[in-house]
Design a protein around this motif. Structure first.
Motif, PDB file in Angstrom:
ATOM      1  N   LYS A 214       0.741  -1.190  -0.234  1.00  0.00           N
ATOM      2  CA  LYS A 214      -0.131   0.018  -0.024  1.00  0.00           C
ATOM      3  C   LYS A 214       1.019   0.959   0.320  1.00  0.00           C
ATOM      4  O   LYS A 214       1.049   2.422  -1.042  1.00  0.00           O
ATOM      5  N   THR A 215       1.894   1.237   0.965  1.00  0.00           N
ATOM      6  CA  THR A 215       2.918   2.359   0.983  1.00  0.00           C
ATOM      7  C   THR A 215       3.685   3.183  -0.449  1.00  0.00           C
ATOM      8  O   THR A 215       3.324   3.946  -0.932  1.00  0.00           O
ATOM      9  N   THR A 216       4.046   1.688  -0.664  1.00  0.00           N
ATOM     10  CA  THR A 216       5.167   1.808  -1.855  1.00  0.00           C
ATOM     11  C   THR A 216       3.937   2.159  -2.946  1.00  0.00           C
ATOM     12  O   THR A 216       3.815   2.616  -3.883  1.00  0.00           O
TER      13      THR A 216
ATOM     14  N   THR B 173       1.578  11.089   5.434  1.00  0.00           N
ATOM     15  CA  THR B 173       2.305   9.752   5.522  1.00  0.00           C
ATOM     16  C   THR B 173       2.021   9.057   6.449  1.00  0.00           C
ATOM     17  O   THR B 173       1.452   9.664   7.444  1.00  0.00           O
ATOM     18  N   GLN B 174       2.193   7.933   6.468  1.00  0.00           N
ATOM     19  CA  GLN B 174       2.064   6.949   7.917  1.00  0.00           C
ATOM     20  C   GLN B 174       2.541   6.975   9.128  1.00  0.00           C
ATOM     21  O   GLN B 174       1.865   7.395   9.938  1.00  0.00           O
ATOM     22  N   ALA B 175       3.594   8.192   9.328  1.00  0.00           N
ATOM     23  CA  ALA B 175       4.020   8.199  10.653  1.00  0.00           C
ATOM     24  C   ALA B 175       3.624   9.783  10.222  1.00  0.00           C
ATOM     25  O   ALA B 175       4.425  10.330   9.550  1.00  0.00           O
TER      26      ALA B 175
ATOM     27  N   LEU C 188      -3.651   9.160   2.111  1.00  0.00           N
ATOM     28  CA  LEU C 188      -4.009   9.635   3.450  1.00  0.00           C
ATOM     29  C   LEU C 188      -3.503   7.622   3.221  1.00  0.00           C
ATOM     30  O   LEU C 188      -3.864   6.662   3.074  1.00  0.00           O
ATOM     31  N   ASP C 189      -2.208   7.806   3.903  1.00  0.00           N
ATOM     32  CA  ASP C 189      -1.634   6.381   4.378  1.00  0.00           C
ATOM     33  C   ASP C 189      -2.058   6.095   6.009  1.00  0.00           C
ATOM     34  O   ASP C 189      -1.485   6.737   7.099  1.00  0.00           O
ATOM     35  N   GLU C 190      -2.666   5.624   5.765  1.00  0.00           N
ATOM     36  CA  GLU C 190      -3.192   4.400   7.417  1.00  0.00           C
ATOM     37  C   GLU C 190      -3.411   5.656   8.368  1.00  0.00           C
ATOM     38  O   GLU C 190      -3.472   5.654   9.069  1.00  0.00           O
ATOM     39  N   PRO C 191      -4.416   6.623   7.759  1.00  0.00           N
ATOM     40  CA  PRO C 191      -4.688   8.496   8.883  1.00  0.00           C
ATOM     41  C   PRO C 191      -5.890   7.797   9.846  1.00  0.00           C
ATOM     42  O   PRO C 191      -5.027   8.480  11.115  1.00  0.00           O
TER      43      PRO C 191
END
Ligand SMILES: Nc1ncnc2c1ncn2[C@@H]1O[C@H](COP(=O)(O)OP(=O)(O)O)[C@@H](O)[C@H]1O
Ligand SMILES: [Mg+2]
Length: 227
Positions: free
Chosen positions: A34-36, A72-74, A143-146
């Motif tokens: 997913k992030t990639t 980003t996820q973080a 939005l990565d895993e918000p």
């Protein structure tokens, strides 16, 4: 497109379209790519082969910088600045200081505006990150895993805000590894081991598998693909 990361093919021959003005969920277990995939859309990922087009331009084009938002996820905020200082800083970069208050309200942090970001909970800090993206008024928001680390009430509230943005014409691509989030999306991209298992609406996922529960439905789909 495909993406190699070290020895692994993190995204493997994927072809998807994210419709404008929708909330599209990118769902799948941890490590499925997913992030990639999101990094490829935003233009920060190296070794992408194939073609990635965003709002009519190649991903990562300089013209897209003002129109594509990436959370980003973080959470990427300055922990030694307050909520308001963080959001105003990013607002100033895009010439939108007058929008800072609305962005803080949009993520429901008005009562914390003078708190240092470092003193917030993880979920609150990720909402600061979202506010920093919102001030740029992006046309595409990735939005990565918000919603990780948010309690159910705030999570539902955030999905409502994503919906409102989509109603205003913003395109949202939102990832999650929790299948029950899928119910909030117009369209779903289901991934597993670097590949797209299916792209379909939550309703279609239910009717195709005969499962009401979306997690069961996803598992049924994987079994179907594997057999
Ligand atoms: N910096 C990296 N270098 C090498 N491989 C990576 C890197 N980041 C992620 N990967 C690999 O790429 C694959 C997909 O990871 P990722 O896109 O982060 O998945 P997800 O976001 O779905 O958890 C995984 O196999 C992971 O181990
Ligand atoms: Mg990820």
């Amino acid at each position: 497109m495909s993406v190699r990361r070290g020895p692994v093919t993190a995204v493997d021959d994927v072809s998807v379209t994210v419709p404008r003005g929708t909330v599209t969920g990118l769902l799948g277990p941890s490590g499925c790519g997913k992030t990639t995939l999101m990094r490829a859309v935003v233009g920060t990922q190296r070794r992408v082969s194939g073609r990635v087009e965003v709002l009519g331009r190649p991903a990562g084009s300089p013209e897209l910088r003002g129109t594509v938002g990436y959370v980003t996820q973080a959470a990427s905020v300055y922990t030694d600045l307050t909520v308001e200082q963080n959001v105003r800083y990013f607002a100033r970069l895009v010439g939108g200081v007058d929008r800072a208050d609305a962005a803080i309200d949009a993520v429901d942090l008005g009562s914390r505006r003078h708190h240092r970001a470092g003193a917030l909970s993880g979920g609150q800090r990720s909402r600061v990150s979202i506010a920093c993206a919102l001030v740029a008024r992006p046309r595409l928001l990735v939005l990565d895993e918000p919603t990780v680390g948010l309690d159910p009430v705030l999570r539902a509230d955030l999905w409502r805000r994503f919906r409102a943005l989509a109603d205003d014409g913003v395109t949202l691509l939102v990832s999650s590894h929790v299948m029950d989030e899928a119910a909030h999306c117009d369209d779903l991209i289901l991934m597993r081991e670097g590949r797209v298992v299916a792209q379909l609406t939550p309703e279609r996922l239910r009717s195709r598998t005969g499962r009401e529960n979306l997690e069961d439905a996803f598992l049924a789909l994987i079994n179907e693909a594997g057999s």
